[in-house]
Design an enzyme around this catalytic site. Structure first.
Site, PDB file in Angstrom:
ATOM      1  CD  GLU A 130      -2.600   1.161   2.531  1.00 50.84           C
ATOM      2  OE1 GLU A 130      -3.684   0.321   2.562  1.00 50.84           O
ATOM      3  OE2 GLU A 130      -2.654   2.081   3.373  1.00 50.84           O
ATOM      4  CB  THR A 179      -4.511   5.623   0.731  1.00 50.00           C
ATOM      5  OG1 THR A 179      -3.320   6.654   0.608  1.00 50.00           O
ATOM      6  CG2 THR A 179      -3.691   4.218   1.255  1.00 50.00           C
ATOM      7  CG  HIS A 227      -7.437   2.630  -1.186  1.00 45.86           C
ATOM      8  ND1 HIS A 227      -7.087   2.680   0.477  1.00 45.86           N
ATOM      9  CD2 HIS A 227      -6.560   1.714  -1.372  1.00 45.86           C
ATOM     10  CE1 HIS A 227      -6.565   1.858   0.650  1.00 45.86           C
ATOM     11  NE2 HIS A 227      -5.786   1.127  -0.180  1.00 45.86           N
ATOM     12  CG  ASP A 269     -11.253   8.150   8.185  1.00 48.70           C
ATOM     13  OD1 ASP A 269     -11.782   7.123   8.751  1.00 48.70           O
ATOM     14  OD2 ASP A 269      -9.874   7.851   7.841  1.00 48.70           O
ATOM     15  CD  GLN A 278      -6.073  -0.225  10.674  1.00 53.37           C
ATOM     16  OE1 GLN A 278      -4.920  -0.429  10.360  1.00 53.37           O
ATOM     17  NE2 GLN A 278      -6.985   0.352  10.384  1.00 53.37           N
ATOM     18  NE  ARG A 296      10.460   7.555   4.142  1.00 58.29           N
ATOM     19  CZ  ARG A 296      11.207   8.429   3.862  1.00 58.29           C
ATOM     20  NH1 ARG A 296      12.400   8.177   3.098  1.00 58.29           N
ATOM     21  NH2 ARG A 296      11.116   9.676   4.405  1.00 58.29           N
TER      22      ARG A 296
END
Length: 307
Positions: A32, A63, A92, A124, A193, A289
């Site tokens: 991701e 994302t 996403h 969110d 998660q 990273r």
């Protein structure tokens, strides 16, 4: 005279050696990333993508910020992946702060661009905090969003799952009912998660199976380098941080190199514990990273694909 090994003893390969001997032959990984905000972050992202791409991930996800705040940057990153790499991007998508028509337009845009995998999430609030309030003219949740995606195109649809229960859910049983609805609407994979002990994911996997829900479940793995940042992320999703993990990083705020070494060890141990219980897919939250994730994958026996 050198001691001889008792022939009755049959030493078993240590977990890492066993994993390397198997060559990661049954394992699949996915990564991701998040869309960059600055030119410097853009450079870091694409260096990471180029570093991890030779590991031949099953897919890579990009994302989507709170309230759809990264919509254009997410689309641009996914499009560049399609145009310049052999990777299979999973975009996403959320239903926050957008009408159904607006979301449908994004879905069609992804299909036209060549995207065939979407990660469908409720999302969110625009601020990233507070209670979620759906728009009257929008999709109300990830279940409705999943149904819309499948109606528009023959996408693979991944959805989020919470091994320790969604923070706004009244119970795990409620979560399982929601997951069943997502599967009935066309979801094909659940990405979890992050968590830090194998039993956390394995209990959830058993609960899903006991409920008769048929969906592939992929554990989300978060290599920990910034423990203060981890505490903030864990608080937002009610993920439990074991006492042993907190003790491991205690006093290391100013020792980045040691934190990296510990992060790789913790993630490898978690993955090998899951692998012993039949888990074969791992989704890594890279935070853009590559170094830690690349090392972890190598230890799991995943090698660079032949050019």
């Amino acid at each position: 005279m050198s001691p001889t090994l008792n022939p009755a003893l049959k030493p078993e390969l240590a977990p890492i050696a066993r994993s390397l001997a198997a060559g990661g032959q049954n394992l699949k990984v996915s990564f991701e990333f998040f869309p960059p905000k600055t030119e410097e972050m853009e450079t870091t992202l694409w260096e990471s993508i180029r570093r991890l791409a030779p590991l031949n991930p099953d897919f890579v996800s990009v994302t989507y910020g709170a309230g759809g705040s990264t919509r254009e940057r997410t689309h641009r990153t996914v499009k560049r992946m399609l145009d310049q790499t052999e990777l299979k991007p999973a975009a996403h998508l959320t239903c926050v702060d957008a009408s159904r028509d607006e979301v449908d337009e994004v879905i069609r845009g992804y299909w036209d661009a060549g995207v065939r995998h979407i990660v469908a999430l409720r999302g969110d609030p625009p601020s990233g905090f507070g209670d979620y309030v759906p728009r009257a003219d929008g999709y109300q949740n990830a279940t409705e969003l999943t149904a819309a995606i499948r109606r528009i195109g023959d996408f693979e649809v991944s959805v989020g799952v919470y091994p320790e229960k969604h923070p706004q859910s009244p119970s795990l049983a409620f979560d399982l009912d929601v997951l069943r609805q997502k599967v009935d609407s066309g979801a094909t994979r659940g990405i979890s998660q992050f968590f830090f002990e194998p039993a956390t994911f394995l209990r959830f996997r058993d609960a899903v199976a006991d409920a008769g829900i048929q969906i592939d479940l992929t554990p989300g793995i978060m290599p920990v380098t910034n423990f203060k940042g981890l505490r903030r992320m864990a608080a937002a999703c009610d993920a439990q941080i074991p006492a042993w993990l907190a003790a491991l990083f205690d006093g290391l705020d100013d020792d980045a190199e040691t934190r990296k070494l510990l992060a790789s060890a913790v993630a490898v141990e978690l993955c090998l514990g899951l692998e012993r219980e039949g888990v074969e897919n791992f989704h890594f939250y890279t935070l853009n990273r590559a170094d830690l994730v690349f090392a972890i994958c190598r230890i799991l026996g995943i090698t660079v694909a032949a050019q």
